[in-house]
Enzyme design. Structure first.
Site, PDB file in Angstrom:
ATOM      1  N   ASP A 179       4.067  14.331   4.622  1.00  0.00           N
ATOM      2  CA  ASP A 179       3.405  14.744   3.390  1.00  0.00           C
ATOM      3  C   ASP A 179       2.563  13.591   2.842  1.00  0.00           C
ATOM      4  O   ASP A 179       3.106  12.543   2.501  1.00  0.00           O
ATOM      5  CB  ASP A 179       4.502  15.132   2.385  1.00  0.00           C
ATOM      6  CG  ASP A 179       3.952  15.955   1.242  1.00  0.00           C
ATOM      7  OD1 ASP A 179       2.759  15.846   0.939  1.00  0.00           O
ATOM      8  OD2 ASP A 179       4.739  16.708   0.650  1.00  0.00           O
ATOM      9  N   ASP A 180       1.254  13.765   2.808  1.00  0.00           N
ATOM     10  CA  ASP A 180       0.363  12.736   2.242  1.00  0.00           C
ATOM     11  C   ASP A 180       0.317  11.454   3.079  1.00  0.00           C
ATOM     12  O   ASP A 180       0.089  10.370   2.543  1.00  0.00           O
ATOM     13  CB  ASP A 180       0.788  12.313   0.820  1.00  0.00           C
ATOM     14  CG  ASP A 180       0.454  13.333  -0.241  1.00  0.00           C
ATOM     15  OD1 ASP A 180      -0.072  14.403   0.092  1.00  0.00           O
ATOM     16  OD2 ASP A 180       0.737  13.039  -1.421  1.00  0.00           O
ATOM     17  N   CYS A 203      -1.878  19.455  -0.629  1.00  0.00           N
ATOM     18  CA  CYS A 203      -0.748  19.944   0.180  1.00  0.00           C
ATOM     19  C   CYS A 203      -0.754  21.440   0.434  1.00  0.00           C
ATOM     20  O   CYS A 203      -0.834  21.894   1.571  1.00  0.00           O
ATOM     21  CB  CYS A 203       0.584  19.613  -0.480  1.00  0.00           C
ATOM     22  SG  CYS A 203       0.768  17.930  -1.042  1.00  0.00           S
ATOM     23  N   ASP A 211      -0.041  16.814   6.027  1.00  0.00           N
ATOM     24  CA  ASP A 211      -0.847  17.876   5.413  1.00  0.00           C
ATOM     25  C   ASP A 211      -2.228  17.389   4.987  1.00  0.00           C
ATOM     26  O   ASP A 211      -3.221  18.080   5.135  1.00  0.00           O
ATOM     27  CB  ASP A 211      -0.105  18.567   4.258  1.00  0.00           C
ATOM     28  CG  ASP A 211       0.556  17.600   3.301  1.00  0.00           C
ATOM     29  OD1 ASP A 211       0.304  16.373   3.414  1.00  0.00           O
ATOM     30  OD2 ASP A 211       1.322  18.060   2.434  1.00  0.00           O
ATOM     31  N   ASN A 212      -2.282  16.194   4.420  1.00  0.00           N
ATOM     32  CA  ASN A 212      -3.568  15.607   4.017  1.00  0.00           C
ATOM     33  C   ASN A 212      -3.399  14.097   3.994  1.00  0.00           C
ATOM     34  O   ASN A 212      -2.273  13.594   4.009  1.00  0.00           O
ATOM     35  CB  ASN A 212      -4.011  16.123   2.633  1.00  0.00           C
ATOM     36  CG  ASN A 212      -2.931  16.009   1.588  1.00  0.00           C
ATOM     37  OD1 ASN A 212      -2.274  16.996   1.234  1.00  0.00           O
ATOM     38  ND2 ASN A 212      -2.695  14.805   1.088  1.00  0.00           N
TER      39      ASN A 212
END
Ligand SMILES: *[C@@H]1O[C@H](CO)[C@@H](O)[C@H](O)[C@H]1NC(C)=O
Ligand SMILES: *[C@@H]1O[C@H](CO)[C@@H](O)[C@H](O)[C@H]1NC(C)=O
Ligand SMILES: *[C@@H]1O[C@H](CO)[C@@H](O)[C@H](O)[C@H]1NC(C)=O
Ligand SMILES: *[C@@H]1O[C@H](CO)[C@@H](O)[C@H](O)[C@H]1NC(C)=O
Ligand SMILES: *[C@@H]1O[C@H](CO)[C@@H](O)[C@H](O)[C@H]1NC(C)=O
Ligand SMILES: *[C@@H]1O[C@H](CO)[C@@H](O)[C@H](O)[C@H]1NC(C)=O
Length: 608
Positions: A49-50, A85, A337-338
Site C-alpha cells: 500500500d503506497d 488506493c 496500489d500507487n
C-alpha cells in the site's frame, strides 16, 4: 543498508530507452501456462500500500531482491493509472480504467466499497472470473477503502474461497487492526502488529489452498508502508477534511524499529527545489525547512522499517512453496496500489499526483517460464493486471477490459515484441492530502487528466487540469519533472534525438507536439476497451498511425492543430461528472480530406 537497486531506479528515470535487457533463462518447463491441464499454475499476488519505486524502497527489501527480482522480471515502466488506493485497486481488479468503473474516490459518493458494489463489480471482477474457471481464490489484507465495520456485510465481498479482510476505520492502524474472516463478524487485534497478524492468515490460506489440490490465486495485501491513520466518522460520509483524518508515520514491528538509522529520502534534483514547480496548488507550496525535512526523513525511515515485515512474508511464502514442492508451478507477483512522494516538488508525504513518484510503481514477477534477472522496459499498467492473471490461469480475455495481458514468460515477451503500446492513461478526480505533520491540508481541485508516453525517441508526461492549467515534461532531458515546457513559447522547437546512429535528430514545434498529445488525451479520457489500448486507431481509422512518431507527420498538422477539439473542463468537480469535462467528440482523420498530405515525402518539418 542494501542500496543495490539504485542503478535500476536511476535507469528507470534516465530515459535510456533500449530494448529489454535479457539474461539467460533458468531451466525451462514443459507445462504451458493457461493450457487448462492439471498443471495450471498457482498465482500469489503480494500487493502493498503506497509503496514507492522512486525513493528506493525496494533496495531495503533483501528477500524481494533474492526471491523475486533475481529470480524473475522487474517491470521498470509499470504504472498505476490513478494514484489513489481505492480507485487504483478497483481498476486493477476489474481491468477497467477509472472512468469506466466510476469508482474514483476512497469514499462515497464517488468511491469506496459501497460504490464498488453499487457499480455492480461485486458480481463482475477477477476473483469471480477465476473461480468460474476452476481456481480457488483467497485474499487477506486491505481490499478497498470504506470497506468497514459497518459496510462489510452489506453485502459481503463475493468471489473468494477464503478471505480475511482488514476493515476500516482501522485498516491503517498498525497496532489496532480489525480483521473480518469469510462471513464471520470482525475481530479486533488491539496491541498486535497488523502485518504479522496478516502473515499468519496468509500462511493459513496457503496451507488451505495446497490441501485442496486445485490451482489457487492468493492475494496478500498488507497496509504497509501506508501512514498510520486514525479517522473521524465523518471522513467516510463525504464530509472529509484535513481535520477528520490523523496521519502519523507508519509503525514498524518492534524487531525492526531501530533499522536504517542513517537512511534519508534520496536528494534528487527535484527534491525540495529552490524554485517551486508544477501547477495549481503544487506551485504554491513553500520550500520545506530543516525541521520539516528531518521529520520527513524519519517518516521515510519508518516506511522502510514497516516494509521489513512484508519482506519477511516474501521469504516465508517462498519457503512454504518450496516445502510443498510447488514453487516451480507458482507465479508470484509483487506490486503496490500507487506510488508515493516525500519532499519531491516540495510535496509533503503523500500521493495523488501525476508525477513519476506517484504513478510509476514496482511490478516484479517470478514463476514458470519467467526470465530471471530481466529488467523490462515495456510500458504496462494496473489495468493490464486482471487480463494478465486471467491469461496465466487459462481464462478468456473479456471484451470490456481496458488493458492487455502483460507478457510474463519469455515466449510471451517474444510474441509481444513491437505490439505493446507506448502510452499510459492517467486520471484523477478530487482531493490531494498532505500526510505527516507539516503543511497538513487537503487540496481540492486536484482533478486532471494525464498522459505518459514512452517511445524510442521520446519520454513525455502531459497533463490538463480542471483549472485550465497544463503541464508538459520532457523526461529525456528532465527526468525529475522540474521544468514545465507548456509555459514556454509554443513556437519554440522540440527536438527528438535520433533513434539509430546515422539518423538525424528531428525538430518540430511544441505546438505541433502538443496538438498530438491533446488529441490522444481526447481519445483516452472516454476510451473503452480497444480504444484504450489502441487509441491511435480512433484518430486514424486507416490503421497507418501506430504511435506518436507516426502521428507527427507534417501532413497531419492541419488535422491536429485546427480540426480537433482540445481537452478542457468546464469546472472542477470532486468526481467524474461528464458534463463538466468539456468536449468528448473526437474526429477521425480521413485521407480523402488530406489537403496537406501531398507535401512531398517530408515526414517532419525542419524548423531548426
Ligand atoms: C481498537 O479498535 C476497536 C474496534 O475494533 C475499538 O473498540 C478500540 O477502541 C480501539 N482501540 C484503540 C486503542 O484505539
Ligand atoms: C457525516 O457524519 C458525521 C458524524 O457521524 C455527521 O455529523 C455528519 O452530519 C455527516 N455528514 C453527512 C453529509 O452525512
Ligand atoms: C518549519 O516549517 C513548518 C511548516 O511550515 C513550521 O510549522 C515551522 O514553524 C517551521 N520551523 C522553523 C524552525 O522555521
Ligand atoms: C515565440 O517564438 C517565435 C519563434 O521563435 C517568435 O517569433 C515569437 O516572437 C515568440 N513569441 C514570444 C511571445 O516570445
Ligand atoms: C476549485 O474549482 C472551483 C470550480 O472550478 C472554483 O470555484 C474554486 O474556487 C476552486 N477552488 C480552489 C481552492 O481553487
Ligand atoms: C459517476 O458517479 C457519480 C456519483 O454517483 C455520478 O454523479 C456521475 O454521474 C457518474 N459519472 C458517470 C460518467 O457516470
Amino acid at each position: 543498508m542494501w542500496p543495490w537497486l539504485l542503478p535500476i531506479v536511476v535507469a528507470a528515470v534516465a530515459a535510456n530507452l533500449e530494448s529489454d535487457v535479457q539474461r539467460p533463462l533458468g531451466p525451462g518447463r514443459d507445462s504451458v501456462p493457461g493450457s487448462g491441464s492439471e498443471s495450471r499454475p498457482n498465482i500469489i499476488f503480494i500487493l502493498t500500500d503506497d509503496q514507492d519505486l522512486h525513493m528506493n524502497s525496494l533496495a531495503y527489501m533483501p528477500y524481494v531482491k533474492k526471491h523475486l527480482i533475481d529470480e524473475g522480471t522487474f517491470y521498470q515502466r509499470h504504472y498505476c493509472t490513478i494514484a489513489l488506493c481505492c480507485p487504483s485497486r478497483v481498476s486493477l481488479w476489474t481491468g477497467r480504467a477509472s472512468h469506466n468503473t466510476n469508482v474514483t474516490d476512497v469514499n462515497p459518493p464517488y468511491g469506496g466499497y459501497p460504490k464498488f458494489v453499487s457499480q455492480g463489480f461485486n458480481e463482475a471482477w477477477l476473483p469471480i472470473w477465476l473461480q468460474d474457471i476452476g481456481y480457488n481464490t483467497y485474499y487477506t489484507g486491505k481490499l478497498f477503502n470504506a470497506h468497514s465495520l459497518s459496510t462489510y456485510d452489506s453485502p459481503f465481498v463475493k468471489g473468494f474461497t477464503g478471505s480475511d479482510f482488514l476493515l476500516d476505520p482501522h485498516t491503517y492502524e498498525y497496532l489496532n487492526a480489525s480483521f473480518q474472516r469469510n462471513r464471520e463478524p470482525p475481530v479486533s487485534h488491539e496491541g498486535e502488529y497488523s502485518t504479522d497478524v496478516l502473515a499468519d492468515k496468509a500462511f493459513g490460506f496457503l496451507e488451505d489452498a495446497v490441501a485442496e489440490q486445485k490451482p489457487f490465486f492468493l492475494t496478500i495485501a498488507p497496509n504497509a508502508p501506508h501512514s498510520n491513520v486514525k479517522f473521524q466518522e465523518d471522513w467516510f460520509n463525504g464530509s472529509g477534511s484535513a481535520h477528520t483524518i490523523f496521519t502519523t508515520p507508519p509503525i514498524p514491528a518492534q524487531r525492526h524499529k531501530d533499522l536504517f538509522q542513517d537512511a534519508v529520502v534520496p536528494r534528487t534534483p527535484g527534491f525540495n527545489p529552490d524554485e517551486p514547480h508544477g501547477v495549481s496548488w503544487i506551485s504554491d507550496l513553500p520550500q520545506q525547512n530543516q525541521t520539516n525535512l528531518d521529520f520527513n526523513d524519519g517518516f521515510y525511515r519508518d516506511r522502510l522499517r514497516a516494509l521489513q515485515a512484508v519482506d519477511e512474508i516474501v521469504d516465508a511464502v517462498v519457503d512454504r512453496l518450496t516445502k510443498h514442492d510447488i514453487l516451480d508451478n507458482t507465479y508470484i507477483f509483487y506490486s503496490t496500489d500507487n506510488g508515493y512522494h516525500i519532499g519531491q516538488h516540495r510535496l509533503q508525504p503523500g500521493k495523488e499526483c501525476g508525477f513519476e513518484e506517484d504513478i510509476n510503481v514496482p511490478l516484479i514477477v517470478r514463476g514458470p517460464g519467467v526470465a530471471k534477472g530481466r529488467v523490462s522496459e515495456i510500458v504496462t499498467s494496473h489495468t493490464d493486471l486482471a487480463p494478465t492473471f486471467l491469461t496465466l490461469a487459462g481464462g478468456e480475455i473479456r471484451p470490456d477490459f481496458d488493458g492487455v495481458t502483460i507478457p510474463v514468460t519469455s515466449e510471451q515477451f517474444d510474441a509481444a515484441a513491437g505490439v505493446r503500446g507506448e502510452h499510459v492513461n492517467i486520471e484523477y478526480w478530487g482531493f490531494a492530502l498532505a500526510e505527516g505533520q507539516y503543511g497538513k491540508a487537503m487540496y481540492w481541485n486536484n482533478t486532471y487528466k494525464g498522459l505518459r508516453l514512452i517511445g524510442k525517441t521520446y519520454n513525455l508526461y502531459y497533463s490538463v487540469w480542471c483549472s485550465g492549467e497544463h503541464e508538459l515534461y520532457d523526461l529525456t532531458r528532465d527526468p525529475y519533472e522540474t521544468h514545465n515546457l507548456y509555459t514556454t513559447n509554443h513556437s519554440s522547437a522540440f527536438t527528438f534525438p535520433s533513434s539509430t546512429p546515422g539518423e538525424r535528430a528531428r525538430h518540430i514545434t511544441l505546438q505541433q507536439l502538443l496538438s498530438r498529445l491533446d488529441s490522444l488525451v481526447m481519445v483516452l479520457k472516454t476510451c473503452k476497451a480497444r480504444s484504450c489500448t489502441h487509441p491511435w486507431e480512433v484518430l486514424h481509422p486507416a490503421g497507418d498511425v501506430h504511435d506518436l512518431h507516426d502521428a507527427l507527420g507534417v501532413r497531419y498538422d492541419d488535422f491536429y492543430q485546427f480540426r480537433q477539439e482540445r481537452v478542457r473542463y468546464e469546472k472542477c468537480e470532486k468526481g467524474y461528472i461528464l458534463e463538466s469535462e468539456g468536449p468528448r467528440h473526437v474526429k477521425a482523420y480521413s485521407h480523402s480530406t488530406d489537403e496537406i498530405g501531398i507535401r512531398g515525402g517530408a515526414q517532419w518539418s525542419e524548423l531548426v
